[in-house]
Write a protein that holds these residues in place. Structure first.
Motif, PDB file in Angstrom:
ATOM      1  N   UNK A  65       0.816  -1.226   0.000  1.00  0.00           N
ATOM      2  CA  UNK A  65       0.000   0.000   0.000  1.00  0.00           C
ATOM      3  C   UNK A  65       0.845   1.269   0.000  1.00  0.00           C
ATOM      4  N   UNK A  66       2.119   1.145   0.398  1.00  0.00           N
ATOM      5  CA  UNK A  66       2.983   2.337   0.541  1.00  0.00           C
ATOM      6  C   UNK A  66       4.321   2.143  -0.178  1.00  0.00           C
ATOM      7  N   UNK A  67       4.249   1.823  -1.488  1.00  0.00           N
ATOM      8  CA  UNK A  67       5.499   1.456  -2.169  1.00  0.00           C
ATOM      9  C   UNK A  67       6.530   2.578  -2.236  1.00  0.00           C
ATOM     10  N   UNK A  68       6.078   3.833  -2.124  1.00  0.00           N
ATOM     11  CA  UNK A  68       7.031   4.949  -2.259  1.00  0.00           C
ATOM     12  C   UNK A  68       7.545   5.432  -0.907  1.00  0.00           C
ATOM     13  N   UNK A  69       7.108   4.781   0.175  1.00  0.00           N
ATOM     14  CA  UNK A  69       7.418   5.300   1.516  1.00  0.00           C
ATOM     15  C   UNK A  69       8.911   5.526   1.738  1.00  0.00           C
ATOM     16  N   UNK A  70       9.728   4.580   1.322  1.00  0.00           N
ATOM     17  CA  UNK A  70      11.168   4.673   1.603  1.00  0.00           C
ATOM     18  C   UNK A  70      11.948   5.365   0.483  1.00  0.00           C
ATOM     19  N   UNK A  86      14.463   3.933  -6.576  1.00  0.00           N
ATOM     20  CA  UNK A  86      13.024   3.779  -6.369  1.00  0.00           C
ATOM     21  C   UNK A  86      12.740   2.306  -6.095  1.00  0.00           C
ATOM     22  N   UNK A  87      11.995   2.043  -5.040  1.00  0.00           N
ATOM     23  CA  UNK A  87      11.702   0.668  -4.673  1.00  0.00           C
ATOM     24  C   UNK A  87      10.662   0.070  -5.624  1.00  0.00           C
ATOM     25  N   UNK A  88      10.979  -1.138  -6.145  1.00  0.00           N
ATOM     26  CA  UNK A  88      10.060  -1.765  -7.119  1.00  0.00           C
ATOM     27  C   UNK A  88       9.502  -3.080  -6.592  1.00  0.00           C
ATOM     28  N   UNK A 128       3.783  -4.594  -6.584  1.00  0.00           N
ATOM     29  CA  UNK A 128       3.268  -3.305  -6.128  1.00  0.00           C
ATOM     30  C   UNK A 128       2.826  -2.490  -7.326  1.00  0.00           C
ATOM     31  N   UNK A 129       1.870  -1.603  -7.039  1.00  0.00           N
ATOM     32  CA  UNK A 129       1.492  -0.649  -8.084  1.00  0.00           C
ATOM     33  C   UNK A 129       2.569   0.408  -8.099  1.00  0.00           C
ATOM     34  N   UNK A 130       3.034   0.767  -9.256  1.00  0.00           N
ATOM     35  CA  UNK A 130       4.061   1.806  -9.336  1.00  0.00           C
ATOM     36  C   UNK A 130       3.376   3.147  -9.110  1.00  0.00           C
ATOM     37  N   UNK A 131       3.245   3.506  -7.811  1.00  0.00           N
ATOM     38  CA  UNK A 131       2.608   4.776  -7.467  1.00  0.00           C
ATOM     39  C   UNK A 131       3.494   5.932  -7.877  1.00  0.00           C
ATOM     40  N   UNK A 132       3.005   7.127  -7.605  1.00  0.00           N
ATOM     41  CA  UNK A 132       3.803   8.315  -7.934  1.00  0.00           C
ATOM     42  C   UNK A 132       5.086   8.276  -7.137  1.00  0.00           C
ATOM     43  N   UNK A 133       6.212   8.524  -7.779  1.00  0.00           N
ATOM     44  CA  UNK A 133       7.436   8.598  -6.987  1.00  0.00           C
ATOM     45  C   UNK A 133       7.340   9.767  -6.032  1.00  0.00           C
ATOM     46  N   UNK A 134       8.019   9.639  -4.896  1.00  0.00           N
ATOM     47  CA  UNK A 134       8.037  10.732  -3.921  1.00  0.00           C
ATOM     48  C   UNK A 134       8.711  11.927  -4.575  1.00  0.00           C
TER      49      UNK A 134
END
Ligand SMILES: CC(C)(COP(=O)(O)OP(=O)(O)OC[C@H]1O[C@@H](n2cnc3c(N)ncnc32)[C@H](O)[C@@H]1OP(=O)(O)O)[C@@H](O)C(=O)NCCC(=O)NCCS
Length: 307
Positions: A226-231, A253-255, A300-306
């Motif tokens: 749910x939080x793929x961009x967190x780190x 970027x975490x994939x 994971x869904x490739x959400x918006x990068x931070x």
């Protein structure tokens, strides 16, 4: 045992944590979820497996997410009292329900020190020299090989004993955003892709056999999904210069790649969660106990990068 519940602690300042003292002698300002995680780690890794107390806490703790699982347990507060001559109950047994931490795990963000060299021997978290044949049989057993050194890069000197000096979370997160050199490629890791590391997985002995660790892993996995961009490092906070990248596409970027360093004897537990042994990482020894690397990829869904 009542229905267990799980608490998550995001990376947080742990300044003031004294690694030489147990969890119940730490400063009052420290987060209870972390102190409860340390209660479990002390019972399992220090008490049961013999890790020195001052090696249990490390610099990765402040930058990691921690999960602690609790159970409500009915305990005897005072025993029944009977009249010794008649056997009549003078005071009935009194019980009370207490909530106690029974398991923990953590996810350490990238970057990581280089993969342990195959055949390497760590004693007290220190990589032994090739000609040092002391394998420290019979001691600690957890994932302690990833000696945390935020400044370490692949190709640099192998990790040594962890520094006990903590920096602030900001500094740690900033350091964790810096690019790191390529690691050696293994079966499931190309040596470059950022990965997170599952570690310090423990359930207190009285509560084993109920898939408690699996319950925590499912919670951690869902949170990661749910939080793929967190780190992922933030360009806004750090700036392109500090990230030392020329283009947004170069920002780490975490994939979805997750690693764990597993004691060989619990490989089957991790396999049930979807991890596979990375043959290319070989085997290494921590306090004489054989460890292997394992990986799995979360979808994971490739959400918006931070940004
Ligand atoms: C590893 C640990 C966290 C698992 O705790 P748990 O959640 O109580 O796990 P369970 O005993 O319920 O086992 C879960 C499953 O793994 C299997 N399993 C557990 N230990 C196993 C072992 N050593 N070998 C093979 N299978 C094993 C169980 O049979 C069960 O299988 P099932 O799903 O088919 O029923 C716990 O044993 C522990 O804290 N050990 C000490 C600390 C440690 O070594 N941590 C790992 C560091 S790498």
């Amino acid at each position: 045992m009542g229905t267990p519940f799980i608490s998550r602690l995001e990376p947080t300042r742990l300044d003031g944590y004294d690694p030489s003292k147990p969890h119940d002698q730490q400063a009052a300002h420290l987060p209870p979820v972390f102190l409860d995680a340390m209660a479990v780690r002390e019972a399992v890794f220090v008490g049961e497996q013999g890790t020195p107390l001052d090696c249990e806490y490390d610099n990765d703790d402040a930058r990691s997410c921690h999960w602690t699982i609790y159970a409500s347990v009915n305990m005897t507060a005072s025993a029944e009292q009977r009249d010794p001559s008649t056997g009549a109950v003078l005071r009935p047994r009194r019980s009370e329900t207490r909530t106690m931490p029974i398991g923990t795990m953590r996810i350490v963000p990238f970057p990581h020190p280089p993969h342990p060299p195959p055949g390497a021997r760590y004693v007290g978290n220190v990589l032994q020299d090739d000609d040092d044949d002391d394998d420290g049989e019979g001691g600690a057993a957890q994932d302690h090989s990833g000696v945390s050194s935020l400044s370490s890069t692949a190709g640099a000197a192998p990790p040594r004993r962890r520094s006990k000096t903590l920096t602030s979370v900001d500094e740690e997160r900033q350091a964790s955003a810096l690019p790191y050199g390529p690691d050696k490629p293994t079966t499931y890791h190309d040596g470059k892709e950022p990965y997170v590391k599952l570690g310090r997985v423990a359930v207190v002995p009285e509560f084993r056999g109920h898939h408690i660790a699996g319950q925590m892993w499912r919670a951690a996995r869902k949170w990661l999904e749910d939080n793929p961009a967190f780190f992922n490092p933030s360009v806004t906070e750090l700036g392109m210069d500090q990230l030392k990248v020329g283009a947004v596409s170069e920002i780490p970027k975490w994939k979805g790649l997750v690693c764990c360093h597993a004691q060989e004897r619990v490989v089957k537990v991790y396999e049930k969660w979807g991890f596979r042994v990375d043959e290319g990482m070989g085997k290494w020894f921590e306090e004489g106990i054989p460890h292997v690397g394992m990986f799995q990829r979360l979808h994971i869904k490739q959400g918006n990068p931070k940004v």
